[in-house]
Design a protein around this motif. Structure first.
Motif, mmCIF file in Angstrom:
data_model
loop_
_atom_site.group_PDB
_atom_site.id
_atom_site.type_symbol
_atom_site.label_atom_id
_atom_site.label_comp_id
_atom_site.label_asym_id
_atom_site.label_seq_id
_atom_site.Cartn_x
_atom_site.Cartn_y
_atom_site.Cartn_z
ATOM 1 N N GLU A 66 0.752 -1.369 0.088
ATOM 2 C CA GLU A 66 0.113 -0.051 -0.113
ATOM 3 C C GLU A 66 0.913 1.350 0.021
ATOM 4 O OE1 GLU A 66 -3.660 1.904 -0.160
ATOM 5 O OE2 GLU A 66 -3.123 -0.299 -0.428
ATOM 6 N N MET A 67 0.700 2.204 -1.012
ATOM 7 C CA MET A 67 1.390 3.137 -0.894
ATOM 8 C C MET A 67 1.028 4.223 -0.017
ATOM 9 S SD MET A 67 2.115 3.851 -4.983
ATOM 10 C CE MET A 67 3.326 5.362 -4.656
ATOM 11 N N THR A 68 1.835 5.074 0.647
ATOM 12 C CA THR A 68 1.650 6.052 1.597
ATOM 13 C C THR A 68 1.495 7.601 0.650
ATOM 14 O OG1 THR A 68 3.771 6.851 1.976
ATOM 15 C CG2 THR A 68 3.188 5.083 3.195
ATOM 16 N N GLY A 69 0.969 8.459 1.128
ATOM 17 C CA GLY A 69 0.634 9.791 0.597
ATOM 18 C C GLY A 69 2.049 10.382 0.253
ATOM 19 N N MET A 70 3.077 10.209 1.288
ATOM 20 C CA MET A 70 4.467 10.582 0.843
ATOM 21 C C MET A 70 5.032 9.890 -0.244
ATOM 22 S SD MET A 70 6.728 12.961 1.829
ATOM 23 C CE MET A 70 5.834 13.306 3.607
ATOM 24 N N GLU A 71 4.876 8.484 -0.569
ATOM 25 C CA GLU A 71 5.149 7.973 -1.652
ATOM 26 C C GLU A 71 4.767 8.568 -2.961
ATOM 27 O OE1 GLU A 71 6.487 3.692 0.168
ATOM 28 O OE2 GLU A 71 4.458 3.896 -0.190
ATOM 29 N N VAL A 72 3.381 8.822 -2.705
ATOM 30 C CA VAL A 72 2.849 9.321 -4.084
ATOM 31 C C VAL A 72 3.238 10.775 -4.285
ATOM 32 C CG1 VAL A 72 0.406 10.090 -4.827
ATOM 33 C CG2 VAL A 72 0.740 7.927 -3.484
ATOM 34 N N LEU A 73 3.546 11.537 -3.304
ATOM 35 C CA LEU A 73 4.023 12.643 -3.592
ATOM 36 C C LEU A 73 5.130 12.687 -4.165
ATOM 37 C CD1 LEU A 73 3.066 14.915 -0.327
ATOM 38 C CD2 LEU A 73 2.130 14.856 -2.666
ATOM 39 N N ASN A 74 6.115 11.822 -3.734
ATOM 40 C CA ASN A 74 7.508 11.614 -4.345
ATOM 41 C C ASN A 74 7.297 10.804 -5.861
ATOM 42 O OD1 ASN A 74 9.863 12.832 -3.209
ATOM 43 N ND2 ASN A 74 9.277 11.347 -1.504
ATOM 44 N N TYR A 75 6.408 10.326 -6.062
ATOM 45 C CA TYR A 75 6.107 9.548 -7.318
ATOM 46 C C TYR A 75 5.503 10.781 -8.219
ATOM 47 C CZ TYR A 75 3.796 6.845 -11.087
ATOM 48 O OH TYR A 75 3.446 6.382 -12.383
ATOM 49 N N ALA A 76 4.744 11.817 -7.698
ATOM 50 C CA ALA A 76 4.281 13.026 -8.742
ATOM 51 C C ALA A 76 5.563 13.656 -8.736
ATOM 52 C CB ALA A 76 3.323 13.759 -7.743
ATOM 53 N N GLU B 74 8.804 22.812 -7.521
ATOM 54 C CA GLU B 74 8.837 23.408 -6.199
ATOM 55 C C GLU B 74 7.856 23.213 -5.170
ATOM 56 O OE1 GLU B 74 11.205 27.338 -8.688
ATOM 57 O OE2 GLU B 74 9.178 27.343 -8.116
ATOM 58 N N THR B 75 6.639 23.258 -5.853
ATOM 59 C CA THR B 75 5.313 23.068 -4.648
ATOM 60 C C THR B 75 5.546 21.672 -4.050
ATOM 61 O OG1 THR B 75 4.088 24.661 -5.697
ATOM 62 C CG2 THR B 75 2.945 23.031 -4.347
ATOM 63 N N LEU B 76 5.739 20.812 -4.714
ATOM 64 C CA LEU B 76 5.788 19.278 -4.499
ATOM 65 C C LEU B 76 6.952 18.985 -3.501
ATOM 66 C CD1 LEU B 76 4.637 17.391 -7.725
ATOM 67 C CD2 LEU B 76 3.446 17.479 -5.197
ATOM 68 N N THR B 77 8.094 19.720 -3.871
ATOM 69 C CA THR B 77 9.428 19.666 -3.107
ATOM 70 C C THR B 77 9.213 20.298 -1.535
ATOM 71 O OG1 THR B 77 10.736 19.731 -4.919
ATOM 72 C CG2 THR B 77 11.855 20.410 -2.910
ATOM 73 N N GLN B 78 8.559 21.410 -1.549
ATOM 74 C CA GLN B 78 8.205 22.040 -0.284
ATOM 75 C C GLN B 78 7.197 21.471 0.423
ATOM 76 O OE1 GLN B 78 9.737 25.109 0.503
ATOM 77 N NE2 GLN B 78 9.011 24.389 2.539
ATOM 78 N N VAL B 79 6.234 20.772 -0.064
ATOM 79 C CA VAL B 79 5.351 20.130 0.618
ATOM 80 C C VAL B 79 5.907 18.780 1.380
ATOM 81 C CG1 VAL B 79 2.923 18.721 0.545
ATOM 82 C CG2 VAL B 79 3.233 20.975 -0.549
ATOM 83 N N ILE B 80 6.518 18.004 0.413
ATOM 84 C CA ILE B 80 7.162 16.847 1.058
ATOM 85 C C ILE B 80 8.081 17.168 2.041
ATOM 86 C CG2 ILE B 80 8.777 15.229 0.513
ATOM 87 C CD1 ILE B 80 7.534 15.188 -2.620
ATOM 88 N N THR B 81 8.982 18.266 1.818
ATOM 89 C CA THR B 81 9.894 18.814 2.918
ATOM 90 C C THR B 81 9.023 19.204 4.097
ATOM 91 O OG1 THR B 81 11.247 19.419 1.398
ATOM 92 C CG2 THR B 81 11.599 20.393 3.659
ATOM 93 N N ASP B 82 8.176 20.052 4.098
ATOM 94 C CA ASP B 82 7.141 20.515 5.229
ATOM 95 C C ASP B 82 6.679 19.457 5.962
ATOM 96 O OD1 ASP B 82 7.769 23.201 4.712
ATOM 97 O OD2 ASP B 82 5.930 23.329 3.773
ATOM 98 N N LEU B 83 6.102 18.305 5.110
ATOM 99 C CA LEU B 83 5.704 16.970 5.929
ATOM 100 C C LEU B 83 6.760 16.001 6.342
ATOM 101 C CD1 LEU B 83 2.865 16.355 3.332
ATOM 102 C CD2 LEU B 83 2.582 17.176 5.612
ATOM 103 N N TYR C 95 -4.268 6.564 -3.755
ATOM 104 C CA TYR C 95 -3.576 6.294 -2.556
ATOM 105 C C TYR C 95 -3.130 7.440 -1.546
ATOM 106 C CZ TYR C 95 -2.633 1.888 -5.325
ATOM 107 O OH TYR C 95 -3.235 1.044 -6.112
ATOM 108 N N ILE C 96 -4.080 8.332 -1.830
ATOM 109 C CA ILE C 96 -3.813 9.498 -1.047
ATOM 110 C C ILE C 96 -5.042 9.615 -0.206
ATOM 111 C CG2 ILE C 96 -3.712 11.997 -1.028
ATOM 112 C CD1 ILE C 96 -2.427 12.303 -3.597
ATOM 113 N N ASP C 97 -4.908 9.698 1.112
ATOM 114 C CA ASP C 97 -6.231 9.651 2.096
ATOM 115 C C ASP C 97 -6.281 10.977 2.698
ATOM 116 O OD1 ASP C 97 -3.886 9.471 3.680
ATOM 117 O OD2 ASP C 97 -4.553 7.525 4.333
ATOM 118 N N ASP C 98 -5.184 11.872 2.627
ATOM 119 C CA ASP C 98 -5.371 13.265 3.064
ATOM 120 C C ASP C 98 -6.117 14.098 2.390
ATOM 121 O OD1 ASP C 98 -4.577 16.098 3.291
ATOM 122 O OD2 ASP C 98 -3.507 15.271 5.159
ATOM 123 N N GLY C 99 -7.318 14.862 2.373
ATOM 124 C CA GLY C 99 -8.087 15.547 1.808
ATOM 125 C C GLY C 99 -7.335 16.832 1.002
ATOM 126 N N ASP C 100 -6.419 17.179 1.850
ATOM 127 C CA ASP C 100 -5.778 18.364 1.409
ATOM 128 C C ASP C 100 -4.666 17.912 0.417
ATOM 129 O OD1 ASP C 100 -7.026 20.102 2.982
ATOM 130 O OD2 ASP C 100 -5.769 20.096 4.783
#
Length: 169
Positions: free
Chosen positions: A22-32, A77-86, A129-134
């Motif tokens: 099962e992929m995590t939200g973080m893995e999906v973000l890094n995939y993106a 830039e946005t995905l990098t920042q979100v991943i870092t912030d999380l 695989y993203i379970d966080d609404g935001d």
């Protein structure tokens, strides 16, 4: 994550990965982010090699391709920042081989179309695989723009901009 012939993350590879775990939200973000790095690198390195003229509306294709490049950079830039912030570790840009994409304008546009259409399918497939609404809303706001890129490039390549009623994830 797997890449297909240098064109981007494969929708098939994410299904196989997801079947194994099962992929995590973080893995999906890094995939993106992997996909966005690929797309940005393609436009960054290829824009300026050719002059494309104007589309059927009279708009500069070169300016529109530059806008697409800028969108891809904003996504990186946005995905990098979100991943870092999380608290995650953003994937780095890799080295890409775009084959014959930089040999002539038609090859460039065909590759751009393949990248954008693959990107839309990848986002659609990974969204489950993203379970966080935001995070899901953020991914949805990116895939909508990617779909517009794909439609424009489909049109430039003589394809139907919206070939089906539903996208294949």
């Amino acid at each position: 994550l797997a890449m297909t012939i240098g064109f981007g993350p494969s929708p098939v590879s994410i299904r196989h990965l997801a079947a194994a775990q099962e992929m995590t939200g973080m893995e999906v973000l890094n995939y993106a982010l992997t996909l966005e790095h690929l797309e940005y690198a393609f436009y960054r390195d290829g824009i300026g090699l050719f002059t494309f003229g104007h589309d059927s509306r009279g708009a500069s294709i070169d300016a529109n391709l530059a806008a697409i490049r800028d969108h891809e950079l904003a996504h990186v830039e946005t995905l990098t920042q979100v991943i870092t912030d999380l608290g995650g570790e953003p994937v780095a840009e890799a080295t890409y081989d775009f084959g014959d994409a930089y040999t002539d304008p038609a090859a460039f546009l065909a590759t751009a179309m393949a990248l954008e259409n693959t990107g839309v399918s990848a986002y659609d497939g990974a969204g489950q695989y993203i379970d966080d609404g935001d995070l899901l809303t953020a991914a949805g706001s990116i895939v909508a723009v990617e779909a517009r890129h794909a439609s424009y490039l489909n049109l430039l390549n003589g394809m139907i901009p919206f070939p089906d009623a539903f996208e294949t994830p």
